[in-house]
Write a protein that holds these residues in place. Structure first.
Motif, PDB file in Angstrom:
ATOM      1  N   TYR A   1       6.398  -9.990  -6.220  1.00  0.00           N
ATOM      2  CA  TYR A   1       4.962  -9.827  -6.454  1.00  0.00           C
ATOM      3  C   TYR A   1       4.194 -10.185  -5.182  1.00  0.00           C
ATOM      4  O   TYR A   1       4.685 -10.963  -4.368  1.00  0.00           O
ATOM      5  CB  TYR A   1       4.496 -10.751  -7.590  1.00  0.00           C
ATOM      6  N   ALA A   2       2.988  -9.649  -5.044  1.00  0.00           N
ATOM      7  CA  ALA A   2       2.195 -10.002  -3.868  1.00  0.00           C
ATOM      8  C   ALA A   2       0.708  -9.897  -4.179  1.00  0.00           C
ATOM      9  O   ALA A   2       0.276  -9.079  -5.013  1.00  0.00           O
ATOM     10  CB  ALA A   2       2.542  -9.094  -2.688  1.00  0.00           C
ATOM     11  N   ARG A   3      -0.058 -10.756  -3.517  1.00  0.00           N
ATOM     12  CA  ARG A   3      -1.516 -10.674  -3.563  1.00  0.00           C
ATOM     13  C   ARG A   3      -2.074 -10.872  -2.172  1.00  0.00           C
ATOM     14  O   ARG A   3      -1.468 -11.571  -1.348  1.00  0.00           O
ATOM     15  CB  ARG A   3      -2.105 -11.745  -4.484  1.00  0.00           C
ATOM     16  N   ALA A   4      -3.233 -10.279  -1.936  1.00  0.00           N
ATOM     17  CA  ALA A   4      -3.876 -10.369  -0.628  1.00  0.00           C
ATOM     18  C   ALA A   4      -5.199 -11.120  -0.741  1.00  0.00           C
ATOM     19  O   ALA A   4      -5.892 -11.011  -1.750  1.00  0.00           O
ATOM     20  CB  ALA A   4      -4.137  -8.965  -0.080  1.00  0.00           C
ATOM     21  N   ILE A   5      -5.511 -11.877   0.281  1.00  0.00           N
ATOM     22  CA  ILE A   5      -6.797 -12.566   0.383  1.00  0.00           C
ATOM     23  C   ILE A   5      -7.480 -12.022   1.631  1.00  0.00           C
ATOM     24  O   ILE A   5      -6.938 -12.129   2.739  1.00  0.00           O
ATOM     25  CB  ILE A   5      -6.595 -14.084   0.528  1.00  0.00           C
ATOM     26  N   VAL A   6      -8.638 -11.409   1.435  1.00  0.00           N
ATOM     27  CA  VAL A   6      -9.382 -10.897   2.586  1.00  0.00           C
ATOM     28  C   VAL A   6     -10.158 -12.074   3.169  1.00  0.00           C
ATOM     29  O   VAL A   6     -11.091 -12.584   2.563  1.00  0.00           O
ATOM     30  CB  VAL A   6     -10.326  -9.750   2.175  1.00  0.00           C
ATOM     31  N   GLN A   7      -9.737 -12.510   4.348  1.00  0.00           N
ATOM     32  CA  GLN A   7     -10.336 -13.714   4.925  1.00  0.00           C
ATOM     33  C   GLN A   7     -11.674 -13.403   5.582  1.00  0.00           C
ATOM     34  O   GLN A   7     -12.578 -14.211   5.560  1.00  0.00           O
ATOM     35  CB  GLN A   7      -9.369 -14.336   5.939  1.00  0.00           C
ATOM     36  N   ARG A   8     -11.762 -12.241   6.173  1.00  0.00           N
ATOM     37  CA  ARG A   8     -13.050 -11.781   6.665  1.00  0.00           C
ATOM     38  C   ARG A   8     -13.049 -10.268   6.689  1.00  0.00           C
ATOM     39  O   ARG A   8     -12.092  -9.644   7.149  1.00  0.00           O
ATOM     40  CB  ARG A   8     -13.344 -12.293   8.078  1.00  0.00           C
ATOM     41  N   ARG A   9     -14.118  -9.707   6.167  1.00  0.00           N
ATOM     42  CA  ARG A   9     -14.260  -8.261   6.222  1.00  0.00           C
ATOM     43  C   ARG A   9     -15.525  -7.966   7.007  1.00  0.00           C
ATOM     44  O   ARG A   9     -16.633  -8.256   6.557  1.00  0.00           O
ATOM     45  CB  ARG A   9     -14.366  -7.692   4.806  1.00  0.00           C
ATOM     46  N   GLY A  10     -15.345  -7.444   8.200  1.00  0.00           N
ATOM     47  CA  GLY A  10     -16.503  -7.082   9.017  1.00  0.00           C
ATOM     48  C   GLY A  10     -16.809  -5.612   8.839  1.00  0.00           C
ATOM     49  O   GLY A  10     -16.340  -4.967   7.897  1.00  0.00           O
ATOM     50  N   ARG A  11     -17.584  -5.070   9.733  1.00  0.00           N
ATOM     51  CA  ARG A  11     -17.943  -3.651   9.638  1.00  0.00           C
ATOM     52  C   ARG A  11     -16.756  -2.771  10.012  1.00  0.00           C
ATOM     53  O   ARG A  11     -16.508  -1.751   9.392  1.00  0.00           O
ATOM     54  CB  ARG A  11     -19.123  -3.391  10.603  1.00  0.00           C
ATOM     55  N   ARG A  12     -16.019  -3.207  11.041  1.00  0.00           N
ATOM     56  CA  ARG A  12     -14.903  -2.383  11.513  1.00  0.00           C
ATOM     57  C   ARG A  12     -13.535  -2.981  11.205  1.00  0.00           C
ATOM     58  O   ARG A  12     -12.566  -2.266  11.019  1.00  0.00           O
ATOM     59  CB  ARG A  12     -15.023  -2.176  13.031  1.00  0.00           C
ATOM     60  N   ILE A  13     -13.468  -4.314  11.243  1.00  0.00           N
ATOM     61  CA  ILE A  13     -12.175  -4.989  11.141  1.00  0.00           C
ATOM     62  C   ILE A  13     -12.141  -5.892   9.918  1.00  0.00           C
ATOM     63  O   ILE A  13     -13.127  -6.578   9.625  1.00  0.00           O
ATOM     64  CB  ILE A  13     -11.928  -5.877  12.389  1.00  0.00           C
ATOM     65  N   ALA A  14     -11.005  -5.906   9.241  1.00  0.00           N
ATOM     66  CA  ALA A  14     -10.791  -6.882   8.167  1.00  0.00           C
ATOM     67  C   ALA A  14      -9.573  -7.711   8.521  1.00  0.00           C
ATOM     68  O   ALA A  14      -8.553  -7.179   8.974  1.00  0.00           O
ATOM     69  CB  ALA A  14     -10.589  -6.181   6.833  1.00  0.00           C
ATOM     70  N   ASN A  15      -9.699  -9.024   8.337  1.00  0.00           N
ATOM     71  CA  ASN A  15      -8.564  -9.929   8.535  1.00  0.00           C
ATOM     72  C   ASN A  15      -8.052 -10.338   7.159  1.00  0.00           C
ATOM     73  O   ASN A  15      -8.824 -10.801   6.314  1.00  0.00           O
ATOM     74  CB  ASN A  15      -9.000 -11.149   9.353  1.00  0.00           C
ATOM     75  N   VAL A  16      -6.761 -10.141   6.941  1.00  0.00           N
ATOM     76  CA  VAL A  16      -6.206 -10.293   5.598  1.00  0.00           C
ATOM     77  C   VAL A  16      -4.960 -11.166   5.638  1.00  0.00           C
ATOM     78  O   VAL A  16      -4.153 -11.054   6.571  1.00  0.00           O
ATOM     79  CB  VAL A  16      -5.828  -8.905   5.008  1.00  0.00           C
ATOM     80  N   ARG A  17      -4.815 -12.047   4.639  1.00  0.00           N
ATOM     81  CA  ARG A  17      -3.573 -12.792   4.457  1.00  0.00           C
ATOM     82  C   ARG A  17      -2.930 -12.293   3.170  1.00  0.00           C
ATOM     83  O   ARG A  17      -3.615 -12.061   2.169  1.00  0.00           O
ATOM     84  CB  ARG A  17      -3.863 -14.297   4.354  1.00  0.00           C
ATOM     85  N   ILE A  18      -1.620 -12.124   3.207  1.00  0.00           N
ATOM     86  CA  ILE A  18      -0.914 -11.599   2.040  1.00  0.00           C
ATOM     87  C   ILE A  18       0.279 -12.502   1.753  1.00  0.00           C
ATOM     88  O   ILE A  18       0.955 -12.954   2.692  1.00  0.00           O
ATOM     89  CB  ILE A  18      -0.429 -10.141   2.280  1.00  0.00           C
ATOM     90  N   GLU A  19       0.526 -12.766   0.473  1.00  0.00           N
ATOM     91  CA  GLU A  19       1.630 -13.641   0.083  1.00  0.00           C
ATOM     92  C   GLU A  19       2.524 -12.929  -0.933  1.00  0.00           C
ATOM     93  O   GLU A  19       2.025 -12.236  -1.817  1.00  0.00           O
ATOM     94  CB  GLU A  19       1.093 -14.930  -0.552  1.00  0.00           C
ATOM     95  N   ALA A  20       3.827 -13.132  -0.785  1.00  0.00           N
ATOM     96  CA  ALA A  20       4.774 -12.533  -1.724  1.00  0.00           C
ATOM     97  C   ALA A  20       5.657 -13.618  -2.322  1.00  0.00           C
ATOM     98  O   ALA A  20       6.061 -14.552  -1.635  1.00  0.00           O
ATOM     99  CB  ALA A  20       5.647 -11.491  -1.018  1.00  0.00           C
ATOM    100  N   TRP A  21       5.933 -13.476  -3.620  1.00  0.00           N
ATOM    101  CA  TRP A  21       6.779 -14.448  -4.303  1.00  0.00           C
ATOM    102  C   TRP A  21       7.624 -13.738  -5.341  1.00  0.00           C
ATOM    103  O   TRP A  21       7.421 -12.555  -5.619  1.00  0.00           O
ATOM    104  CB  TRP A  21       5.904 -15.542  -4.941  1.00  0.00           C
ATOM    105  N   GLN A  22       8.574 -14.475  -5.914  1.00  0.00           N
ATOM    106  CA  GLN A  22       9.413 -13.901  -6.980  1.00  0.00           C
ATOM    107  C   GLN A  22       9.248 -14.702  -8.264  1.00  0.00           C
ATOM    108  O   GLN A  22       8.250 -14.527  -8.951  1.00  0.00           O
ATOM    109  CB  GLN A  22      10.856 -13.791  -6.501  1.00  0.00           C
ATOM    110  N   GLU A  23      10.142 -15.632  -8.567  1.00  0.00           N
ATOM    111  CA  GLU A  23      10.018 -16.325  -9.863  1.00  0.00           C
ATOM    112  C   GLU A  23       8.851 -17.288  -9.920  1.00  0.00           C
ATOM    113  O   GLU A  23       8.265 -17.508 -10.974  1.00  0.00           O
ATOM    114  CB  GLU A  23      11.298 -17.109 -10.191  1.00  0.00           C
ATOM    115  N   GLU A  24       8.530 -17.919  -8.795  1.00  0.00           N
ATOM    116  CA  GLU A  24       7.502 -18.960  -8.815  1.00  0.00           C
ATOM    117  C   GLU A  24       6.420 -18.647  -7.803  1.00  0.00           C
ATOM    118  O   GLU A  24       6.707 -18.478  -6.613  1.00  0.00           O
ATOM    119  CB  GLU A  24       8.119 -20.321  -8.462  1.00  0.00           C
TER     120      GLU A  24
END
Lengths: 157, 155
Positions: free
Chosen positions: A115-138
């Motif tokens: 599974y995975a979810r993303a956190i958009v840390q900053r979304r500007g006009r042109r650039i977005a900085n994103v952190r994404i995490e993946a996990w399995q059972e926990e």
């Protein structure tokens, strides 16, 4: 059509129309404005058959696509708000393009669903900085994380 | 064929097309990746253009993730190809990719990786992916890998 279903249809349409997402077998679920991506296990995702472990490339692609889908979803919600709560019938979302991504591999990926979810840390006009995490059972035991910059498509003025 | 190539390719060189199929790595093999060559600490792989791997239907450009998978595989293969004794397995610790330009639709993607430093526990690798010309890279990668050595080496 309700706002919610138009938005979900958009994500479903995208994920079924992009060959590479179908190749990996990814599924996306939306809860409010948060996307949870799933990569159901299949033998084609294995990189090390002896452990066995998921291929780092498959996990990396999964993280990257999760980031893209979260950004596409955010854009669609903004466009819906701007369009009075509806998306045009011929709405084609612009795909954000990765500029750079760093993947950290934290645990070996087991031959089970991921599974995975993303956190958009900053979304500007042109650039977005994103952190994404993946996990399995926990949820707390990440198998991989990524952070990167994505180029947002510019709308024609 | 070297032992490394035999272990990655299942020992069967494919006479069709360029390089040999990576049957030892199921995901790489499913993507159609081929091993072109290995040398001490270096590897060259090729990902044939495939409609299945398109990430943007409007342009036919391969998904960025497919390039990521190619570079990750190429870096790992370079680590394995080093002549260091006792290396039994390796796994990616981290991988940074810079995407310079879209891979040209319809063109095969090549990748070259070089393991430029190996300690007892960690290998450092850089890699480049391109379609038509090496000096017009699609992406570059910088990675570190954990090295697992045979127990008798005291690892």
């Amino acid at each position: 059509m309700t706002e919610t279903s138009a938005h979900s249809d958009l994500l479903d349409g995208l994920s079924s129309s992009i060959p590479y997402i179908r190749f990996l077998g990814l599924i996306f679920e939306r809860r409010g404005d948060e996307i949870t991506a799933m990569m159901p296990y299949k033998p084609d995702l294995i990189g090390n058959p002896f452990l066995p472990a998921l291929h780092g490339g498959a996990t990396g692609a999964f993280l990257e696509i999760t980031g893209v889908m979260q950004l596409v979803s955010d854009t669609a919600l903004q466009d819906m708000a701007a369009g009075g709560g509806a998306l045009p019938d011929d709405y084609i979302p612009a795909m954000p393009k990765p500029i750079d991504i760093t993947f950290d591999y934290l645990r070996s990926g087991k031959p089970i669903d991921t599974y995975a979810r993303a956190i958009v840390q900053r979304r500007g006009r042109r650039i977005a900085n994103v952190r994404i995490e993946a996990w399995q059972e926990e949820r707390a035991k990440l198998i991989a994380a990524a952070h990167g910059n994505f180029l947002l498509s510019q709308k024609a003025p | 064929m070297s032992d490394l190539e035999a272990s990655l390719t299942g020992g069967t060189a494919s006479p069709d097309g360029e390089g040999v199929a990576l049957t030892g790595l199921p995901h790489s093999n499913a993507m159609g990746m081929r091993l072109i060559s290995t040398e001490n600490g270096e590897a060259v792989l090729m990902l044939p253009y495939s409609a299945e791997l398109i990430g943007d239907g409007a342009t036919g450009v391969l998904g960025g993730g497919a390039i990521t998978a190619l570079l990750d595989t190429c870096c790992g293969t370079a680590v394995f190809s080093s002549k260091e004794p006792g290396v039994v397995s390796t796994a990616t610790l981290d991988l940074r990719i810079d995407y310079m330009r879209p891979a040209t639709p319809g063109k095969n993607v090549y990748a070259h990786a070089e393991c430029y430093r190996m300690t007892r526990s960690v290998a450092f690798v850089r890699a480049l992916a391109w379609t038509e010309a090496r000096d017009k890279p699609v992406a570059t990668a910088s990675a570190s890998f954990i090295i697992n050595r045979k127990a008798e080496d005291g690892a």
